[in-house]
Design a protein around this motif. Structure first.
Motif, PDB file in Angstrom:
ATOM      1  N   LEU A 153      24.718  34.993  50.318  1.00 29.44           N
ATOM      2  CA  LEU A 153      25.855  35.623  50.998  1.00 29.44           C
ATOM      3  C   LEU A 153      27.127  34.858  50.657  1.00 29.44           C
ATOM      4  O   LEU A 153      27.154  33.627  50.720  1.00 29.44           O
ATOM      5  CB  LEU A 153      25.644  35.629  52.513  1.00 29.44           C
ATOM      6  N   HIS A 154      28.177  35.597  50.307  1.00 27.53           N
ATOM      7  CA  HIS A 154      29.449  35.003  49.917  1.00 27.53           C
ATOM      8  C   HIS A 154      30.569  35.656  50.715  1.00 27.53           C
ATOM      9  O   HIS A 154      30.674  36.886  50.752  1.00 27.53           O
ATOM     10  CB  HIS A 154      29.715  35.221  48.419  1.00 27.53           C
ATOM     11  N   HIS A 155      31.411  34.832  51.348  1.00 31.78           N
ATOM     12  CA  HIS A 155      32.629  35.316  51.992  1.00 31.78           C
ATOM     13  C   HIS A 155      33.744  35.232  50.960  1.00 31.78           C
ATOM     14  O   HIS A 155      34.120  34.135  50.535  1.00 31.78           O
ATOM     15  CB  HIS A 155      33.002  34.445  53.190  1.00 31.78           C
ATOM     16  N   LEU A 156      34.305  36.363  50.576  1.00 32.26           N
ATOM     17  CA  LEU A 156      35.324  36.401  49.536  1.00 32.26           C
ATOM     18  C   LEU A 156      36.608  37.047  50.058  1.00 32.26           C
ATOM     19  O   LEU A 156      36.557  37.957  50.888  1.00 32.26           O
ATOM     20  CB  LEU A 156      34.837  37.206  48.324  1.00 32.26           C
ATOM     21  N   VAL A 157      37.737  36.562  49.555  1.00 31.00           N
ATOM     22  CA  VAL A 157      39.009  37.264  49.714  1.00 31.00           C
ATOM     23  C   VAL A 157      39.447  37.667  48.314  1.00 31.00           C
ATOM     24  O   VAL A 157      39.590  36.819  47.426  1.00 31.00           O
ATOM     25  CB  VAL A 157      40.078  36.390  50.387  1.00 31.00           C
ATOM     26  N   VAL A 158      39.632  38.957  48.100  1.00 29.64           N
ATOM     27  CA  VAL A 158      39.861  39.498  46.760  1.00 29.64           C
ATOM     28  C   VAL A 158      41.187  40.243  46.739  1.00 29.64           C
ATOM     29  O   VAL A 158      41.466  41.072  47.613  1.00 29.64           O
ATOM     30  CB  VAL A 158      38.729  40.476  46.368  1.00 29.64           C
ATOM     31  N   ALA A 159      42.012  39.927  45.750  1.00 34.04           N
ATOM     32  CA  ALA A 159      43.273  40.639  45.547  1.00 34.04           C
ATOM     33  C   ALA A 159      43.451  40.892  44.062  1.00 34.04           C
ATOM     34  O   ALA A 159      42.856  40.217  43.213  1.00 34.04           O
ATOM     35  CB  ALA A 159      44.449  39.857  46.110  1.00 34.04           C
ATOM     36  N   GLU A 160      44.299  41.857  43.753  1.00 35.02           N
ATOM     37  CA  GLU A 160      44.445  42.341  42.381  1.00 35.02           C
ATOM     38  C   GLU A 160      44.845  41.235  41.424  1.00 35.02           C
ATOM     39  O   GLU A 160      44.385  41.185  40.285  1.00 35.02           O
ATOM     40  CB  GLU A 160      45.486  43.465  42.353  1.00 35.02           C
ATOM     41  N   GLU A 161      45.713  40.325  41.840  1.00 34.97           N
ATOM     42  CA  GLU A 161      46.232  39.302  40.949  1.00 34.97           C
ATOM     43  C   GLU A 161      45.382  38.044  40.919  1.00 34.97           C
ATOM     44  O   GLU A 161      45.760  37.051  40.315  1.00 34.97           O
ATOM     45  CB  GLU A 161      47.664  38.929  41.374  1.00 34.97           C
TER      46      GLU A 161
END
Length: 364
Positions: A153-161
């Motif tokens: 399990l991975h907690h990720l914050v993802v944005a285009e840049e």
């Protein structure tokens, strides 16, 4: 069986996500200005990353000195940068706000420069418009990579840049004693072995599903991405809690073959991008409905009036458009616990700013 986070990347104290809670910035605006705001752009780290970061900061410091920022504000930023691991700013970028008395009012391991390079400002208000815009584009992803015996399990914050920023990770190893893999034997023996293998898969998937439920409550993701081999995914999907349903997106990426993690990251970026676009469109739809029922406002003057009387629920900036007096609007919105979101480029709101209201404000 629980899966506690093991490793961690950048902290997430500012509610990075599709609809950002501006109350997290209230303590920043409670400080007395003026403020030094520093943006370090995230770049690919090299062997001389630490040296390059020092040189980049030196250029920003000289810029702030020319704007007559006091030494205490500059030293506070420099001290904050010195406490990070070498090269961390290269990878993640950094947003810092310091005050004239040397207080670090804001510190986020997050690049809000959007490819525009490093930046520094000495102004009466913090220049946090770039940060909140990029934060609003970010998507919180709970990534689960499952097989028949375990789940990661991975907690990720993802944005285009950005590359996906990992906040925490955990793992669940199933407790089933029997192997989940079927053995080729004949007759009754084969059926018993197959039944025990099926029971092992079910037991492991049940424990993984319980862990996913805990992480859904702990992390509050925008999207749950279920990846891995089809057998493990299927067993886990069938046992996920009900609240996972509307968040769930499945992908066959994430196996053990070479390059699978890179391929999975690309898939997560695609899924997050689609979710971000839908969220901006939803915000525009809420605004359109609000304008039709006196629960929306467009333009700087009306939006500022709404926030001043406590009527503003969500402050909206148009993606790609300049917002008039955005620093003033952000400060007022943060002080009244409003949220923040983006509407798509081309929406055409007046002054690049609008709002969804809690109630119809008293006319000006």
């Amino acid at each position: 069986m629980t899966a506690a986070p093991e490793g961690a990347g950048p902290n997430d104290p500012y509610g990075l996500g599709q609809v950002m809670d501006l109350s997290a910035l209230k303590r920043v605006y409670a400080r007395e200005g003026p403020f030094a705001t520093v943006y370090l752009e995230g770049r690919s780290p090299g062997e001389d990353a630490e040296k390059q970061t020092r040189l980049r900061w030196r250029a920003l410091r000289e810029r702030l000195e020319r704007e007559r920022a006091p030494v205490a504000a500059l030293d506070a930023a420099e001290e904050a940068l010195s406490r990070t691991r070498p090269g961390e700013e290269q990878t993640s970028g950094r947003t810092l706000v310091t005050t004239a008395d040397g207080t670090v009012a804001f510190d986020a391991a997050w690049d809000a420069a959007l490819g525009r390079g490093d930046a520094a400002h000495w102004d009466p208000l913090p220049v946090l418009g770039p940060f909140v815009r990029e934060a609003a584009r970010a998507v919180r992803v709970l990534l689960v990579v499952a097989d028949q015996e375990s789940a990661r399990l991975h907690h990720l914050v993802v944005a285009e840049e950005h590359e996906p920023a990992e906040l925490a990770r955990g793992s669940v190893e199933g407790s089933a004693v029997e192997s989940p893999h079927h053995v080729r034997e004949g007759g009754l023996s084969h059926r018993r072995i197959q039944r025990r293998a099926d029971e092992a898969v079910a037991q492991n998937a049940k424990e993984a599903a319980e862990a996913v439920g805990e992480h859904l409550h702990r992390f509050a993701p925008d999207v749950l991405v279920l990846a891995g081999a089809v057998q493990g995914r299927t067993a886990l999907r069938e046992r996920l809690p009900a609240e996972a349903g509307e968040l769930l997106v499945e992908t066959g990426r994430g196996g053990d073959e070479p390059g699978s993690w890179e391929a999975l990251c690309d898939e997560v970026l695609r899924i997050a991008g689609e979710h971000s676009a839908r969220t901006a469109e939803d915000a525009a739809a809420r605004l359109s409905e609000g304008l039709a029922h006196e629960r929306g406002v467009s333009g700087h003057t009306g939006t500022l009036h709404a926030v001043e009387v406590g009527a503003l629920e969500t402050l909206l900036f148009e993606d790609g458009a300049a917002a008039k007096n955005e620093g003033e609007l952000l400060r007022s919105a943060a002080r009244t616990d409003a949220s923040f979101a983006l509407v798509p480029a081309g929406t055409g709101v007046e002054d690049g700013v609008a709002g969804v209201l809690r109630f119809a404000p008293i006319p000006m």
